[in-house]
Design an enzyme around this catalytic site. Structure first.
Site, mmCIF file in Angstrom:
data_model
loop_
_atom_site.group_PDB
_atom_site.id
_atom_site.type_symbol
_atom_site.label_atom_id
_atom_site.label_comp_id
_atom_site.label_asym_id
_atom_site.label_seq_id
_atom_site.Cartn_x
_atom_site.Cartn_y
_atom_site.Cartn_z
ATOM 1 N N MET A 86 0.829 -1.203 0.000
ATOM 2 C CA MET A 86 0.000 0.000 0.000
ATOM 3 C C MET A 86 0.867 1.257 0.000
ATOM 4 O O MET A 86 0.372 2.362 0.256
ATOM 5 C CB MET A 86 -0.949 0.018 1.196
ATOM 6 C CG MET A 86 -2.005 -1.066 1.126
ATOM 7 S SD MET A 86 -3.522 -0.671 2.037
ATOM 8 C CE MET A 86 -2.871 -0.377 3.668
ATOM 9 N N GLY A 87 2.153 1.094 -0.314
ATOM 10 C CA GLY A 87 3.023 2.259 -0.386
ATOM 11 C C GLY A 87 3.559 2.688 0.964
ATOM 12 O O GLY A 87 3.440 1.983 1.956
ATOM 13 N N HIS B 74 9.404 -3.826 3.457
ATOM 14 C CA HIS B 74 8.890 -4.037 2.099
ATOM 15 C C HIS B 74 10.020 -4.395 1.135
ATOM 16 O O HIS B 74 9.885 -5.304 0.302
ATOM 17 C CB HIS B 74 8.190 -2.778 1.590
ATOM 18 C CG HIS B 74 6.968 -2.397 2.358
ATOM 19 N ND1 HIS B 74 6.940 -1.325 3.208
ATOM 20 C CD2 HIS B 74 5.717 -2.943 2.400
ATOM 21 C CE1 HIS B 74 5.730 -1.215 3.737
ATOM 22 N NE2 HIS B 74 4.971 -2.174 3.274
ATOM 23 N N GLN C 162 -10.318 -2.253 2.546
ATOM 24 C CA GLN C 162 -9.810 -2.923 3.740
ATOM 25 C C GLN C 162 -9.684 -1.982 4.934
ATOM 26 O O GLN C 162 -9.155 -2.358 5.974
ATOM 27 C CB GLN C 162 -8.477 -3.620 3.462
ATOM 28 C CG GLN C 162 -7.296 -2.715 3.200
ATOM 29 C CD GLN C 162 -6.090 -3.506 2.727
ATOM 30 O OE1 GLN C 162 -6.076 -4.043 1.607
ATOM 31 N NE2 GLN C 162 -5.075 -3.612 3.569
ATOM 32 N N ASP D 124 2.348 -9.233 9.376
ATOM 33 C CA ASP D 124 0.900 -9.427 9.278
ATOM 34 C C ASP D 124 0.634 -10.930 9.211
ATOM 35 O O ASP D 124 0.230 -11.465 8.174
ATOM 36 C CB ASP D 124 0.354 -8.704 8.053
ATOM 37 C CG ASP D 124 0.527 -7.201 8.158
ATOM 38 O OD1 ASP D 124 -0.114 -6.592 9.022
ATOM 39 O OD2 ASP D 124 1.336 -6.642 7.393
ATOM 40 N N GLN E 130 -2.829 -12.084 8.157
ATOM 41 C CA GLN E 130 -3.055 -11.798 6.743
ATOM 42 C C GLN E 130 -2.399 -12.852 5.867
ATOM 43 O O GLN E 130 -2.993 -13.320 4.881
ATOM 44 C CB GLN E 130 -2.509 -10.423 6.395
ATOM 45 C CG GLN E 130 -2.570 -10.099 4.909
ATOM 46 C CD GLN E 130 -2.053 -8.716 4.606
ATOM 47 O OE1 GLN E 130 -2.791 -7.752 4.703
ATOM 48 N NE2 GLN E 130 -0.778 -8.603 4.241
ATOM 49 N N VAL F 145 11.098 -7.413 9.788
ATOM 50 C CA VAL F 145 12.265 -6.532 9.890
ATOM 51 C C VAL F 145 11.995 -5.552 11.022
ATOM 52 O O VAL F 145 10.920 -4.946 11.087
ATOM 53 C CB VAL F 145 12.525 -5.797 8.567
ATOM 54 C CG1 VAL F 145 13.711 -4.849 8.689
ATOM 55 C CG2 VAL F 145 12.767 -6.807 7.444
ATOM 56 N N SER G 134 4.466 0.974 8.297
ATOM 57 C CA SER G 134 4.183 2.286 7.725
ATOM 58 C C SER G 134 3.485 3.193 8.727
ATOM 59 O O SER G 134 3.529 4.421 8.589
ATOM 60 C CB SER G 134 3.317 2.130 6.469
ATOM 61 O OG SER G 134 3.996 1.382 5.484
ATOM 62 N N ARG G 135 2.853 2.608 9.725
ATOM 63 C CA ARG G 135 2.131 3.412 10.717
ATOM 64 C C ARG G 135 3.017 3.886 11.871
ATOM 65 O O ARG G 135 2.564 4.659 12.710
ATOM 66 C CB ARG G 135 0.929 2.626 11.252
ATOM 67 C CG ARG G 135 -0.171 2.421 10.206
ATOM 68 C CD ARG G 135 -1.393 1.739 10.802
ATOM 69 N NE ARG G 135 -2.529 1.767 9.885
ATOM 70 C CZ ARG G 135 -2.804 0.824 8.993
ATOM 71 N NH1 ARG G 135 -2.004 -0.217 8.882
ATOM 72 N NH2 ARG G 135 -3.859 0.925 8.198
#
Length: 284
Positions: free
Chosen positions: A31-32, A38, A62, A153, A156, A179, A189-190
């Site tokens: 999701m960038g 990543h 989502q 995740d 997921q 990582v 990312s959050r």
């Protein structure tokens, strides 16, 4: 030089050309707002394929109604540079109309029963339906031989594996190791949402996961392991969604007490500090 593609026909032409040459193709969906976690997935995918496509798409289906879709960070230029450095061959940038040609309200949903309905599925109803729906579309668009997802995740990844098995996608699913930052915080990312005060506290999640592992090894009953983990997190300021000690398939062990000889386990945590929700896990 990485190729940036925004047109589905161009993507399919590129992948078809590669496959005519006998090349294996990998997909790394994202999701960038990318980070080292990543990029490690791109490098993992590279070990199993000749060409790597990464997608960047902030998927609206989502996110729940009170979640952070609107403020989710978008950093396309930095993402492209990082992907190129990691060895990615093509960046797929679909828009919402490409991903959902009939609109999100008419999108054909995909639900993976069982594994989608616990833990994150309880805290974020519909989240995994959105994940499955968009990942299935990416699989159809890219037609990869291999796809890589991060183990941070954990649930997921389990959901994706179940969907792939059930729908007979001819795709090998890779799980990339978590990582971490130097203090043990799982990269996410959050994490950039964390305040200066909350950032050092966030590393306690990793420490509590290690305590859960050690308590299990010492024979502490599962429910006591989970309760102690929740208490430890709350003591430093977290609001806990769940602490869980599960079998690898995310089912609850049927033994009331921990039994290290009974096979592998995974400890999972979801908790909020300040306005930021963090998840992490530890396999042992």
């Amino acid at each position: 030089m990485i190729q940036t593609i925004t047109d589905l026909s161009a993507l399919r032409a590129l992948v078809t050309g590669w496959k005519r040459e006998g090349l294996r193709v990998a997909l790394v969906p994202t999701m960038g707002n990318l980070h080292a976690g990543h990029y490690s997935l791109v490098m993992l995918a590279r070990q199993y394929a000749d060409r790597v496509v990464s997608s960047v798409f902030v998927n609206p289906t989502q996110f729940g109604p009170n979640e952070d879709f609107a403020r989710y960070p978008r950093t396309p230029e930095a993402d492209m540079r990082g992907l190129e450095d990691a060895g990615c061959d093509a960046l797929w940038l679909p828009d919402v109309d490409t991903m959902y040609p009939l609109g999100t309200a008419l999108a054909t949903p995909i639900h993976a029963p069982g594994v989608s309905d616990v833990l994150e599925g309880v805290c974020r109803p519909g989240h995994f339906d959105g994940v499955c729906t968009v990942v299935a579309r990416l699989f159809n668009q890219v037609q990869p031989d291999v796809a890589a997802f991060g183990k941070k995740d954990y649930q997921q990844l389990a959901v994706i594996r179940q969907m792939v098995a059930d729908l007979a996608f001819p795709i090998e699913i890779l799980g990339g190791s978590i990582v971490r930052e130097a203090d043990g915080l799982a990269m996410s990312s959050r994490n950039q949402y964390l305040s200066a005060d909350d950032r050092p506290i966030s590393a306690q999640i990793r420490k509590v996961l290690l305590q859960m592992r050690d308590s299990h090894a010492a024979g502490v009953p599962r429910l006591q392991v989970e309760a102690a983990a929740t208490q430890a997190l709350e003591a430093v300021g977290f609001r806990v969604d769940y602490t869980a000690l599960r079998l690898p398939d995310l089912s609850e062990p049927d033994d009331g007490a921990s039994n290290p000889a009974a096979g592998p386990r995974v400890a999972l945590i979801a908790a909020r500090i300040g306005s930021t929700r963090l998840i992490d896990n530890l396999e042992f």
